[in-house]
Scaffold this motif. Structure first.
Motif, PDB file in Angstrom:
ATOM      1  N   THR A   3      -4.005  -4.929   4.630  1.00 40.67           N
ATOM      2  CA  THR A   3      -3.528  -3.514   4.780  1.00 40.67           C
ATOM      3  C   THR A   3      -2.073  -3.815   5.015  1.00 40.67           C
ATOM      4  OG1 THR A   3      -4.378  -3.329   6.991  1.00 40.67           O
ATOM      5  CG2 THR A   3      -5.711  -2.386   5.305  1.00 40.67           C
ATOM      6  N   PHE A   4      -1.346  -2.598   4.542  1.00 36.86           N
ATOM      7  CA  PHE A   4       0.048  -2.555   4.758  1.00 36.86           C
ATOM      8  C   PHE A   4       0.714  -1.205   5.075  1.00 36.86           C
ATOM      9  CE2 PHE A   4      -1.261  -5.518   1.274  1.00 36.86           C
ATOM     10  CZ  PHE A   4      -0.560  -6.614   1.683  1.00 36.86           C
ATOM     11  N   LEU A  31       1.753 -12.054  -5.337  1.00 42.51           N
ATOM     12  CA  LEU A  31       1.401 -13.532  -5.081  1.00 42.51           C
ATOM     13  C   LEU A  31       1.149 -13.536  -3.283  1.00 42.51           C
ATOM     14  CD1 LEU A  31       4.427 -15.510  -6.439  1.00 42.51           C
ATOM     15  CD2 LEU A  31       1.840 -15.268  -7.385  1.00 42.51           C
ATOM     16  N   PHE A  32       1.911 -12.672  -2.552  1.00 47.52           N
ATOM     17  CA  PHE A  32       1.440 -12.691  -1.160  1.00 47.52           C
ATOM     18  C   PHE A  32       0.285 -11.975  -0.784  1.00 47.52           C
ATOM     19  CE2 PHE A  32       2.486 -10.360   3.080  1.00 47.52           C
ATOM     20  CZ  PHE A  32       2.756 -11.421   3.986  1.00 47.52           C
ATOM     21  N   VAL A  33      -0.165 -10.951  -1.512  1.00 42.17           N
ATOM     22  CA  VAL A  33      -1.366 -10.465  -1.064  1.00 42.17           C
ATOM     23  C   VAL A  33      -2.407 -11.324  -1.704  1.00 42.17           C
ATOM     24  CG1 VAL A  33      -2.757  -8.423  -2.112  1.00 42.17           C
ATOM     25  CG2 VAL A  33      -0.441  -8.156  -1.550  1.00 42.17           C
ATOM     26  N   GLN A  34      -2.265 -12.015  -2.867  1.00 39.39           N
ATOM     27  CA  GLN A  34      -3.232 -12.869  -3.248  1.00 39.39           C
ATOM     28  C   GLN A  34      -3.347 -13.971  -2.173  1.00 39.39           C
ATOM     29  OE1 GLN A  34      -2.499 -14.588  -7.148  1.00 39.39           O
ATOM     30  NE2 GLN A  34      -4.382 -15.848  -6.971  1.00 39.39           N
ATOM     31  N   ARG A  66      15.286 -11.316   0.273  1.00 35.72           N
ATOM     32  CA  ARG A  66      14.471 -11.670   1.363  1.00 35.72           C
ATOM     33  C   ARG A  66      13.980 -10.427   1.855  1.00 35.72           C
ATOM     34  NH1 ARG A  66      15.983 -15.533  -0.393  1.00 35.72           N
ATOM     35  NH2 ARG A  66      16.625 -17.548   0.795  1.00 35.72           N
ATOM     36  N   ALA A  67      12.706 -10.436   2.413  1.00 27.35           N
ATOM     37  CA  ALA A  67      12.126  -9.568   2.811  1.00 27.35           C
ATOM     38  C   ALA A  67      11.533  -9.688   4.326  1.00 27.35           C
ATOM     39  CB  ALA A  67      10.768  -8.772   2.213  1.00 27.35           C
ATOM     40  N   LEU A  68      11.638  -8.904   5.196  1.00 26.86           N
ATOM     41  CA  LEU A  68      11.113  -9.136   6.713  1.00 26.86           C
ATOM     42  C   LEU A  68       9.983  -8.389   7.000  1.00 26.86           C
ATOM     43  CD1 LEU A  68      14.567  -9.191   8.696  1.00 26.86           C
ATOM     44  CD2 LEU A  68      13.259 -10.991   7.978  1.00 26.86           C
ATOM     45  N   TRP A  69       9.048  -8.942   7.598  1.00 29.42           N
ATOM     46  CA  TRP A  69       7.459  -8.104   7.870  1.00 29.42           C
ATOM     47  C   TRP A  69       7.009  -8.735   9.221  1.00 29.42           C
ATOM     48  CZ3 TRP A  69       3.308 -11.401   7.964  1.00 29.42           C
ATOM     49  CH2 TRP A  69       3.536 -12.657   7.275  1.00 29.42           C
ATOM     50  N   MET A  70       6.324  -8.063   9.560  1.00 35.55           N
ATOM     51  CA  MET A  70       5.312  -8.731  10.894  1.00 35.55           C
ATOM     52  C   MET A  70       3.713  -8.105  10.627  1.00 35.55           C
ATOM     53  SD  MET A  70       6.803  -5.653  13.636  1.00 35.55           S
ATOM     54  CE  MET A  70       5.847  -6.370  14.868  1.00 35.55           C
ATOM     55  N   TYR A  71       2.921  -8.922  11.444  1.00 34.81           N
ATOM     56  CA  TYR A  71       1.509  -8.513  11.375  1.00 34.81           C
ATOM     57  C   TYR A  71       1.202  -7.261  12.517  1.00 34.81           C
ATOM     58  CZ  TYR A  71       0.429 -13.111   9.449  1.00 34.81           C
ATOM     59  OH  TYR A  71       0.156 -13.969   8.546  1.00 34.81           O
ATOM     60  N   PRO A  81      -5.796  -9.049   7.207  1.00 33.79           N
ATOM     61  CA  PRO A  81      -4.443  -8.526   8.317  1.00 33.79           C
ATOM     62  C   PRO A  81      -3.773  -7.487   7.688  1.00 33.79           C
ATOM     63  CG  PRO A  81      -4.140 -10.355   6.483  1.00 33.79           C
ATOM     64  CD  PRO A  81      -5.378 -10.355   6.406  1.00 33.79           C
ATOM     65  N   HIS A  82      -3.184  -6.775   8.763  1.00 34.46           N
ATOM     66  CA  HIS A  82      -2.205  -5.786   8.418  1.00 34.46           C
ATOM     67  C   HIS A  82      -1.002  -5.973   8.708  1.00 34.46           C
ATOM     68  CE1 HIS A  82      -1.547  -1.690   8.373  1.00 34.46           C
ATOM     69  NE2 HIS A  82      -0.671  -1.731   9.400  1.00 34.46           N
ATOM     70  N   ILE A  83      -0.244  -5.911   7.436  1.00 32.10           N
ATOM     71  CA  ILE A  83       1.178  -6.378   7.535  1.00 32.10           C
ATOM     72  C   ILE A  83       2.263  -4.994   7.531  1.00 32.10           C
ATOM     73  CG2 ILE A  83       2.886  -7.238   5.836  1.00 32.10           C
ATOM     74  CD1 ILE A  83       0.793  -9.349   6.891  1.00 32.10           C
ATOM     75  N   ILE A  84       3.284  -4.963   8.341  1.00 32.67           N
ATOM     76  CA  ILE A  84       4.316  -4.111   8.324  1.00 32.67           C
ATOM     77  C   ILE A  84       5.541  -4.505   7.718  1.00 32.67           C
ATOM     78  CG2 ILE A  84       5.350  -2.377   9.844  1.00 32.67           C
ATOM     79  CD1 ILE A  84       3.320  -3.168  11.797  1.00 32.67           C
ATOM     80  N   TRP A  85       6.067  -3.955   6.575  1.00 29.61           N
ATOM     81  CA  TRP A  85       7.279  -4.316   5.886  1.00 29.61           C
ATOM     82  C   TRP A  85       8.234  -3.469   6.775  1.00 29.61           C
ATOM     83  CZ3 TRP A  85       6.985  -8.401   2.646  1.00 29.61           C
ATOM     84  CH2 TRP A  85       5.842  -8.496   2.130  1.00 29.61           C
TER      85      TRP A  85
END
Length: 96
Positions: A3-4, A31-34, A66-71, A81-85
């Protein structure tokens, strides 16, 4: 399924990307989601901890993209997992 969420700053930065940059990020995101679904890392994305901010990760989506994200906390009733962009752009996002 992962989830995002996105923060407002990410949305603003994403809207300023060119159409080609958006397409490159969208390909990398797929690709990241896969990889998340399969429980692995995709080495093409070079996802790694962001050294300037504990708990934040960086992902490469283009030579200077680049992209920054966190769980985040898992979403109740959803698997994965839950990703926050957080940020998206060039290397400049590391200094701003």
């Amino acid at each position: 399924m992962p989830t995002f969420d996105v923060v407002a700053r990410f949305l603003a930065e994403y809207s300023r990307l060119s159409p080609a940059e958006r397409a490159a990020f969208d390909r990398a995101r797929r690709l990241f989601v896969q990889a998340l679904r399969e429980g692995r890392k995709d080495p093409r994305l070079r996802a790694k901890p962001f050294r300037k901010k504990p708990g934040v990760w960086e992902l490469t989506w283009a030579p200077d993209g680049r992209a920054l994200w966190m769980y985040g906390d898992p979403v109740p009733g959803r698997r994965g997992p839950h990703i926050i962009w957080l940020r998206i752009g060039t290397h400049d996002i590391f200094d701003r």
